[in-house]
Design an enzyme around this catalytic site. Sequence first.
Site, PDB file in Angstrom:
ATOM      1  N   HIS A   1       0.815  -1.222   0.000  1.00 50.10           N
ATOM      2  CA  HIS A   1       0.000   0.000   0.000  1.00 50.10           C
ATOM      3  C   HIS A   1       0.849   1.274   0.000  1.00 50.10           C
ATOM      4  O   HIS A   1       1.222   1.787   1.053  1.00 50.10           O
ATOM      5  CB  HIS A   1      -0.895  -0.026   1.253  1.00 50.10           C
ATOM      6  CG  HIS A   1      -2.038   0.921   1.192  1.00 50.10           C
ATOM      7  ND1 HIS A   1      -3.291   0.604   1.645  1.00 50.10           N
ATOM      8  CD2 HIS A   1      -2.136   2.185   0.738  1.00 50.10           C
ATOM      9  CE1 HIS A   1      -4.103   1.631   1.473  1.00 50.10           C
ATOM     10  NE2 HIS A   1      -3.426   2.614   0.925  1.00 50.10           N
TER      11      HIS A   1
ATOM     12  N   ARG B   1       1.879   8.905  -6.326  1.00 50.19           N
ATOM     13  CA  ARG B   1       1.326  10.162  -6.886  1.00 50.19           C
ATOM     14  C   ARG B   1       1.571  10.427  -8.359  1.00 50.19           C
ATOM     15  O   ARG B   1       1.323  11.537  -8.830  1.00 50.19           O
ATOM     16  CB  ARG B   1       1.851  11.369  -6.088  1.00 50.19           C
ATOM     17  CG  ARG B   1       1.588  11.327  -4.613  1.00 50.19           C
ATOM     18  CD  ARG B   1       0.118  11.359  -4.288  1.00 50.19           C
ATOM     19  NE  ARG B   1      -0.097  11.520  -2.854  1.00 50.19           N
ATOM     20  CZ  ARG B   1      -1.067  10.903  -2.199  1.00 50.19           C
ATOM     21  NH1 ARG B   1      -1.935  10.119  -2.820  1.00 50.19           N
ATOM     22  NH2 ARG B   1      -1.216  11.084  -0.900  1.00 50.19           N
TER      23      ARG B   1
ATOM     24  N   HIS C   1     -10.795  -0.053   0.670  1.00 45.02           N
ATOM     25  CA  HIS C   1     -10.702   1.001   1.690  1.00 45.02           C
ATOM     26  C   HIS C   1     -12.101   1.058   2.293  1.00 45.02           C
ATOM     27  O   HIS C   1     -13.034   1.555   1.650  1.00 45.02           O
ATOM     28  CB  HIS C   1     -10.311   2.306   0.996  1.00 45.02           C
ATOM     29  CG  HIS C   1     -10.461   3.541   1.831  1.00 45.02           C
ATOM     30  ND1 HIS C   1      -9.414   4.403   2.065  1.00 45.02           N
ATOM     31  CD2 HIS C   1     -11.533   4.088   2.462  1.00 45.02           C
ATOM     32  CE1 HIS C   1      -9.836   5.420   2.811  1.00 45.02           C
ATOM     33  NE2 HIS C   1     -11.123   5.248   3.058  1.00 45.02           N
TER      34      HIS C   1
ATOM     35  N   HIS D   1      -5.719  -1.163   5.562  1.00 43.17           N
ATOM     36  CA  HIS D   1      -5.546  -0.346   6.779  1.00 43.17           C
ATOM     37  C   HIS D   1      -6.694  -0.441   7.792  1.00 43.17           C
ATOM     38  O   HIS D   1      -7.332   0.572   8.111  1.00 43.17           O
ATOM     39  CB  HIS D   1      -5.270   1.126   6.431  1.00 43.17           C
ATOM     40  CG  HIS D   1      -6.107   1.753   5.349  1.00 43.17           C
ATOM     41  ND1 HIS D   1      -7.468   1.635   5.279  1.00 43.17           N
ATOM     42  CD2 HIS D   1      -5.751   2.524   4.286  1.00 43.17           C
ATOM     43  CE1 HIS D   1      -7.920   2.310   4.232  1.00 43.17           C
ATOM     44  NE2 HIS D   1      -6.893   2.844   3.606  1.00 43.17           N
TER      45      HIS D   1
ATOM     46  N   ASP E   1       0.822   2.518   3.852  1.00 42.61           N
ATOM     47  CA  ASP E   1      -0.051   3.608   3.390  1.00 42.61           C
ATOM     48  C   ASP E   1       0.756   4.912   3.293  1.00 42.61           C
ATOM     49  O   ASP E   1       0.296   5.976   3.722  1.00 42.61           O
ATOM     50  CB  ASP E   1      -1.281   3.772   4.293  1.00 42.61           C
ATOM     51  CG  ASP E   1      -2.377   4.601   3.630  1.00 42.61           C
ATOM     52  OD1 ASP E   1      -2.196   5.032   2.466  1.00 42.61           O
ATOM     53  OD2 ASP E   1      -3.419   4.823   4.276  1.00 42.61           O
TER      54      ASP E   1
ATOM     55  N   HIS F   1       2.048  14.364   0.903  1.00 41.54           N
ATOM     56  CA  HIS F   1       1.255  15.568   0.627  1.00 41.54           C
ATOM     57  C   HIS F   1       2.147  16.789   0.728  1.00 41.54           C
ATOM     58  O   HIS F   1       3.126  16.807   1.486  1.00 41.54           O
ATOM     59  CB  HIS F   1       0.098  15.713   1.631  1.00 41.54           C
ATOM     60  CG  HIS F   1      -0.994  14.721   1.397  1.00 41.54           C
ATOM     61  ND1 HIS F   1      -1.836  14.786   0.320  1.00 41.54           N
ATOM     62  CD2 HIS F   1      -1.368  13.630   2.100  1.00 41.54           C
ATOM     63  CE1 HIS F   1      -2.696  13.777   0.360  1.00 41.54           C
ATOM     64  NE2 HIS F   1      -2.433  13.052   1.425  1.00 41.54           N
TER      65      HIS F   1
ATOM     66  N   GLY G   1      -3.296  11.766   5.392  1.00 37.23           N
ATOM     67  CA  GLY G   1      -2.203  10.889   5.002  1.00 37.23           C
ATOM     68  C   GLY G   1      -0.871  11.314   5.577  1.00 37.23           C
ATOM     69  O   GLY G   1      -0.676  12.475   5.950  1.00 37.23           O
TER      70      GLY G   1
HETATM   71  O1  DOR Z   1      -4.864   8.968   4.752  1.00 30.23           O
HETATM   72  C1  DOR Z   1      -5.015   8.550   3.623  1.00 30.23           C
HETATM   73  N1  DOR Z   1      -4.370   9.097   2.582  1.00 30.23           N
HETATM   74  N2  DOR Z   1      -5.881   7.548   3.414  1.00 30.23           N
HETATM   75  C2  DOR Z   1      -6.207   7.143   2.182  1.00 30.23           C
HETATM   76  O2  DOR Z   1      -6.986   6.224   2.056  1.00 30.23           O
HETATM   77  C3  DOR Z   1      -5.676   7.834   0.995  1.00 30.23           C
HETATM   78  C4  DOR Z   1      -4.383   8.472   1.310  1.00 30.23           C
HETATM   79  C5  DOR Z   1      -3.950   9.448   0.236  1.00 30.23           C
HETATM   80  O3  DOR Z   1      -4.022   9.114  -0.942  1.00 30.23           O
HETATM   81  O4  DOR Z   1      -3.458  10.531   0.593  1.00 30.23           O
END
Ligand code: DOR
Length: 438
Positions: free
Chosen positions: A66, A70, A185, A238, A311, A315, A330
Amino acid sequence: MAKQVSEKILIKNGRLIDPKNKIDQVTDLLIDDFKVVKIANNLNDSAVRTIDATGKIVASGLIDLHVHFREPGDEEEETIASGSAAAVAGGYTSVVCMPNTNPPVDKATAVEYVHRMGRQARKTFIYVMGAITKDRAGQELAEMGLMAEAGAVGFTDDGCGVQDAGAMLRAMKYVSMFDLVISQHCEDHSLAQNGVMNAGYKATVLGLAGMDPLAEEMMLWRDIQLVKKTKARYHAQHISTAGSVKIIREAKEQGLPVTCEVTPHHLLLTEEAVADYDTNFKVNPPLRTQKDVEALRQAVSDGIVDALATDHAPHLQSEKELEFVSAPCGMVGIECALPLYRKALIDTGICDWSQMLAMLTWRPAEIIKAQKGSLAVDDRADIVIIDPDAQWSIDVNQFHSKSRNCPYQGWDVKGKVLYTLVAGEVRFEAKGHDAVSD
Ligand code: DOR
């Protein structure tokens, strides 16, 4: 054209842990032509590079089911190249990229694109999950058959759960034709509302909208009824609540083809971390309560958890600096996941190295049907060498990832990846405390 061969490498005196083959012993490994060619004591071969692994763990490279790299679309947050460099720095020789890119990976050409970028990056091995529905919009099925032909190892609308039960039923029936996994999810939007943290007293005190654990559990429960009908292979991503553990446990007891993963953050952190409105702790599913953390750890101990995933979700800082309600969910963590698992699972006596490595190697490999995750003669030389007791401080500024949204900044941890080899080639080598990739 001459056949490509990898460098001959001798790894000496390491503690070889191969849970799939029930091996845990100090020995030498000789690697040649992309594979393990010999495992024995006192191997000597003068014409090779030798790595002294005395006091270190030598294991099959880690596999993460996972990650969010991007690309295409949000290359300022992460690229497949930067994500791959981060992966090998974390000891991961294979990762599975999520399709919630921009545009989403919902077509065979997109699957091929991600594979191609992975090959170009030449760090970790990149697998791809395609979207279940077109545009991840939750209704019409994506071209799953063509994506399977292009090499997708499963399907998910991750970032969102598939809300429509009928669409999920069709997806499960369809995916059963080629025996790939549906990865979900679990989040029922009608119950999640616009929750930004776990629902409960803490959310009320902070004045933030809560996301009820039922949002996760209800979709998980619904999907398991669909699995009963279709016998499709189903993987819950998750999982974060004690209720989800109970549902998965019961499904497994009934012999259903259901697996699940947990993340470091849900094993280590609780909703208390949100108290300062630090958006690095905003994640979906949200951080829960201590009771949930304990239930997840117990699930690991009982063998209910199949895979430890990260995960890894990069960002932009500018987005994470928004107020809590508006910031994206995230956190990044692939470069420090191993010591975090050690902290959550080994230091607490939940499991030993061999049990933990099983959830990081052959058990996730089985879910995506990859012939990987063990380290015997003739196996592909995907290898991680770990100093289990090396102490270091997590410093996001040293990360290979493009993003810095990591809640573990400054944490003192134990356990360090020293080398990562992919198909017999050293793709990462830590230099002192400054991890530098080649
Ligand atoms: O916290 C998360 N960020 N959960 C997700 O399911 C997607 C992920 C993201 O793509 O930023």
